[in-house]
Design a protein around this motif. Sequence first.
Motif, short mmCIF file in Angstrom:
data_model
loop_
_atom_site.label_atom_id
_atom_site.label_comp_id
_atom_site.label_asym_id
_atom_site.label_seq_id
_atom_site.Cartn_x
_atom_site.Cartn_y
_atom_site.Cartn_z
N CYS A 1 20.58 -36.72 -17.13
CA CYS A 1 20.01 -35.93 -16.26
C CYS A 1 18.95 -35.20 -16.76
O CYS A 1 18.85 -34.09 -17.38
CB CYS A 1 21.05 -34.84 -15.64
SG CYS A 1 22.56 -35.60 -14.79
N CYS B 1 21.37 -33.53 -20.41
CA CYS B 1 21.50 -32.83 -19.16
C CYS B 1 20.60 -31.45 -19.01
O CYS B 1 20.87 -30.60 -20.00
CB CYS B 1 23.16 -32.31 -18.88
SG CYS B 1 23.45 -31.54 -17.42
N THR C 1 16.60 -34.27 -11.22
CA THR C 1 17.19 -35.10 -12.33
C THR C 1 17.80 -36.57 -11.77
O THR C 1 17.63 -37.55 -12.44
CB THR C 1 18.09 -34.53 -13.19
OG1 THR C 1 19.13 -34.05 -12.72
CG2 THR C 1 17.22 -33.22 -13.79
N ARG C 2 18.60 -36.46 -10.56
CA ARG C 2 19.37 -37.33 -10.15
C ARG C 2 18.90 -37.73 -8.76
O ARG C 2 19.37 -39.07 -8.33
CB ARG C 2 20.86 -36.87 -9.80
CG ARG C 2 21.57 -36.68 -11.10
CD ARG C 2 22.20 -37.97 -11.69
NE ARG C 2 23.08 -37.60 -12.97
CZ ARG C 2 23.76 -38.67 -13.46
NH1 ARG C 2 23.68 -39.74 -13.16
NH2 ARG C 2 24.26 -38.35 -14.61
N GLN D 1 27.59 -35.43 -7.46
CA GLN D 1 26.98 -34.12 -7.26
C GLN D 1 27.67 -33.08 -6.18
O GLN D 1 27.83 -31.92 -6.25
CB GLN D 1 25.41 -34.12 -7.28
CG GLN D 1 24.92 -34.23 -8.63
CD GLN D 1 25.07 -35.71 -9.22
OE1 GLN D 1 25.01 -36.56 -8.59
NE2 GLN D 1 25.42 -35.80 -10.72
N ASN E 1 27.59 -37.76 -16.73
CA ASN E 1 26.75 -38.31 -18.00
C ASN E 1 27.97 -39.04 -18.80
O ASN E 1 27.88 -39.98 -19.40
CB ASN E 1 26.29 -37.26 -18.97
CG ASN E 1 24.90 -36.84 -18.30
OD1 ASN E 1 24.30 -37.61 -17.67
ND2 ASN E 1 24.27 -35.83 -18.80
N VAL F 1 19.37 -30.63 -10.26
CA VAL F 1 19.96 -31.99 -9.92
C VAL F 1 19.09 -32.78 -9.10
O VAL F 1 18.98 -33.94 -9.55
CB VAL F 1 21.46 -31.58 -9.52
CG1 VAL F 1 21.99 -33.07 -9.09
CG2 VAL F 1 22.17 -31.21 -10.68
#
Length: 450
Positions: A79, A46, A168-169, A200, A13, A165
Amino acid sequence: MKYHLITLGCQMNLSDSERVSAVLEQMGYERTEKEEEATLLGMLACSVRQKPIDKVYNKIAQWNKWKNKRNVITFISGCVLPADKEKFLKLFDLIFPMSELSQLPDMIRNYGVVNAASLQTPKPVMPKNEHIVDLWHIKPKYESTYEAFVPIQNGCDKFCAFCAVPYTRGREVSRPSEEIIKEIQHLVQQGYKSITLLGQNVNSYGLDKNGEEITFAELLKQIGQYGKLSGEEFWVYFTSPHPQDMTRDVIEVIAEYKCLAKQIHLPMQSGDEKVLIKMNRRHSMEKYRRIVSDIRELIPEATLFTDIIVGFTAEGEEEFQNTVAAMNEFKFNMAYIAMYSPRPGAASYRWQDEVSQDVKKDRYHRLSETMRTHTSEYNRQLVGKTFRLLVNGNDRKTGFSTGLTEGKLNVRLDRKAPELKGQIVDVKITSAADFSLSGELVLQEEKIES
């Protein structure tokens, strides 16, 4: 026009925020650290941890009160889980994934056209990363003149049970290696001393390209070769690797090239086999032990950092003690310890959180004390030795200058030296505390005499 941007959570971020700043300043916005001066207020959140999300709610409540007195536009990205996104739709004016950052100027100009209903996601789904390349093409506005973060990959295919994750990604996408090398070359030429490769799961870099891209070890080798040819002194770090994909050739390359920092962050998460299986970590303690053995063999001077979760679902005292035993075995220089918190979208969110908060806190403190024992012992062995140090600021209490060694150990200098900020200097360690060191500058004439 002024904007204020808050970055919460991970280093990814932080890297993304530099690109957000670049886009906004190209629009004519000027950054301000005073929220009350801004007409555009934004956050990069996040969802992976609950604490950053709590901060989001506290801050947006304050911002929305300001709307009664003046015109303010608010936005959020980063995220963000679908479950959190649905709640944020009612609180923020604009919500967008980082892959659509290039569209933010149009969203701001046409504010009122972007429809909250069109952005809603009825259930958790894997976000798509088709436009992540557009984000990487945006030249960042670096926050520092000596430290930079370079994204090399986005998303994750591991699906650890505790982690959100992938939701979110999205799935793993590797950035073209030519772009990465060019950005690093540019940074080195501009005098940057610390560069961190971000992803990640950095050591699965290139695997999504079906042989059309180099591997992570080959990427590090190219960076190392450039560093050797450049003659410049700089340190390249990376985070975060996954033990499943960590190979000996990566460690061999780090050992070979001076600019590849001798510090490795290797998340363990738990020292118990059963907990690792429940976490879906896809690595055993035997595998982790082999990696650490390779590091100790090939880079004995390297510092070792890790991540550990205490109180994961069904973790009993016996399982926790196995983690304590692992801490005693590997003697990490730093462990980022977190108490387990169920996150919507992660597989473990559906499971009963069987460990009480009091037990989690107790294990957190006990493991922290175990770590303190080892960091204290390691640090005291460094007294009298000289290290290269990147000066990065001032100590909050004394005002003296501070810095980080190549191994990312904190050192407080014996005097205030603001003129050295962003430079790498020689420092002799004079004393040691549990989690930090103190040292004195080694002047050039002293080096010549010795």
